[in-house]
Design an enzyme around this catalytic site. Structure first.
Site, PDB file in Angstrom:
ATOM      1  N   HIS A   1      -7.809 -20.705  -4.284  1.00 28.30           N
ATOM      2  CA  HIS A   1      -7.582 -19.789  -5.110  1.00 28.30           C
ATOM      3  C   HIS A   1      -7.237 -18.428  -4.493  1.00 28.30           C
ATOM      4  O   HIS A   1      -7.863 -18.106  -3.412  1.00 28.30           O
ATOM      5  CB  HIS A   1      -8.653 -19.425  -6.207  1.00 28.30           C
TER       6      HIS A   1
ATOM      7  N   GLU B   1      -9.861 -15.787  -3.727  1.00 25.25           N
ATOM      8  CA  GLU B   1     -10.810 -16.267  -2.840  1.00 25.25           C
ATOM      9  C   GLU B   1     -10.693 -16.323  -1.439  1.00 25.25           C
ATOM     10  O   GLU B   1     -11.118 -17.273  -0.559  1.00 25.25           O
ATOM     11  CB  GLU B   1     -11.361 -17.277  -3.587  1.00 25.25           C
TER      12      GLU B   1
ATOM     13  N   HIS C   1     -14.968 -22.149  -2.236  1.00 26.58           N
ATOM     14  CA  HIS C   1     -14.526 -21.279  -3.345  1.00 26.58           C
ATOM     15  C   HIS C   1     -15.467 -19.985  -3.247  1.00 26.58           C
ATOM     16  O   HIS C   1     -16.585 -20.006  -2.593  1.00 26.58           O
ATOM     17  CB  HIS C   1     -14.464 -21.921  -4.580  1.00 26.58           C
TER      18      HIS C   1
ATOM     19  N   GLU D   1     -19.423 -22.569  -3.652  1.00 24.30           N
ATOM     20  CA  GLU D   1     -19.198 -21.519  -4.359  1.00 24.30           C
ATOM     21  C   GLU D   1     -19.705 -20.293  -3.523  1.00 24.30           C
ATOM     22  O   GLU D   1     -21.113 -20.304  -3.658  1.00 24.30           O
ATOM     23  CB  GLU D   1     -19.451 -21.437  -5.874  1.00 24.30           C
TER      24      GLU D   1
END
Length: 395
Positions: free
Chosen positions: A162, A165, A306, A365
């Site tokens: 992404h 990110e 991420h 994450e």
């Protein structure tokens, strides 16, 4: 650092002369037969660079070697045309310098140009790193995979699926630099001996899956049709900080045929700054390249980095192998990140990887807050993630 082979030299001798593991020297010189070096042949010594020195009054090879804590023969090897008994004041010498510091500074805006510069410098210093272009982005930027090691267990890391990110790429690259330093300097990281991993694990790393999107977030729209298209998708807004997609508005982590149709039914139906899964799976060159890579490399485990949430997603439809739980529990222990087995989200790279290969796959994450995470969090995120990087090697 390059040296020229002399009569009687061997790679084993260079390993001892420069205190660098022999397998790193062998892998830095795939064109060289370890037992059949040719006089005058160029050999690359990983983890070293040269510095220039001007001879001072009273200098001798012995004096210079003693002051610099390097061997006499290392100086002789780098200066074959210099007569050590007839040094001239002002004469230039090349001296070997072992690299003991990072060349990667992850704590800065980390766009494709920064990545490319750092990759080139790492490859120059550590030529045992294998570098392959696995595809190209929509705009033609190289999608680079790095491979380090010769072990049968292939562990894969990737970052910046992404666009906003991008800090994940910076974290990966800084750890990669620390890993290479530990290998060439025979050092530990958090008490772990690193060199044994070189022969046990092959690391596969794609540090930036979405370079066009990262550049869009950090640098704004490019000139030409792609920039115009991105501006149109963003409703004319020049603030791209919320942009997760690739340059043509497709969310790369919603592009995989793992219940893709479920996500497609509830997400944007046309290009958007985030969440649009495409008109069908695997339409984007970036996602195709990553799918083909997984098929080619036979990953033993896969970690997609991420942001944000400090959680680790590790299951998909009950298809994950039992050892995934053991691995993710170790990730939690070393990072403090919370494992989450299932979530009402599909069509991601982790989902597809587990579905297709039945091997452990993880979406990690990093950090807390709103993307893009501020660089003020970088050092904390790096320390948390370091344990996950290491655990992925030994678990």
């Amino acid at each position: 650092m390059d040296v020229k082979v002399r009569s009687g030299d061997t790679l084993w001798y260079y390993s001892n002369l420069f205190n660098v593991p022999l397998d790193l020297i062998i892998d830095s010189n795939p064109q060289a037969g370890p037992s059949s070096l040719q006089i005058g042949q160029t050999i690359r010594i990983p983890g070293y660079e040269t510095s220039q020195y001007r001879v001072q009054s009273g200098d001798t090879f012995w004096k210079i070697a003693s002051e610099r804590r390097i061997s006499l023969d290392a100086i002789a090897l780098l200066n074959p045309s210099i007569n050590p008994r007839m040094l001239q004041i002002g004469e230039g010498l090349s001296l070997p310098v072992q690299v003991t510091y990072r060349v990667v500074d992850g704590n800065r805006p980390y766009d494709f140009n920064v990545l490319t510069t750092d990759l080139n410098e790492l490859y120059e210093l550590y030529p045992f790193v294998r570098r392959e272009t696995i595809g190209n982005s929509v705009m033609g930027k190289e999608l680079v995979e790095l491979q380090i090691g010769r072990g049968p267990k292939v562990v894969h890391w990737n970052g910046s699926f992404h666009a906003n990110e991008w800090i994940t790429t910076a974290v990966i690259m800084q750890f990669l630099n620390d890993y290479l330093l530990a290998l060439t300097n025979k050092e530990t990281i958090r008490g772990l001996e690193i060199h044994p991993f070189y022969n046990e694990v092959t690391l596969s790393i794609v540090p930036m899956v979405d370079p066009d999107g990262v550049d869009l977030v950090l640098n704004g729209p490019p000139d030409g049709e792609f920039g115009e298209m991105a501006l149109s998708i963003n409703d004319g807004n020049t603030d791209f900080s919320g942009w997760k997609a690739n340059i043509r508005g497709v969310d790369l982590n919603n592009q995989y045929p793992a219940k893709w149709e479920v996500d497609a039914a509830r997400k944007p139906t046309s290009p958007a700054p985030r969440d649009f899964p495409g008109y069908q799976p695997l339409t984007e060159p970036e996602t195709v390249a990553m799918a083909e890579l997984a098929g080619a490399r036979n990953f033993e485990k896969m970690l997609a980095f991420h942001t944000q949430g400090e959680v680790i997603y590790w299951g998909y439809e009950g298809l994950e192998p039992p050892r995934s739980m053991t691995i993710v529990n170790e990730f939690e222990r070393v990072s403090g990140y919370k494992p989450i087995r299932y979530v009402d989200s599909f069509s991601g790279y982790k989902d597809w990887f587990i579905q297709e290969f039945r091997q452990p796959g993880f979406t990690v994450e990093l950090g807390l807050g709103v993307n893009p995470l501020p660089l003020e969090q970088f050092d904390e995120i790096y320390q948390e993630t370091m344990g996950i990087f290491l655990a992925s090697l030994y678990m």
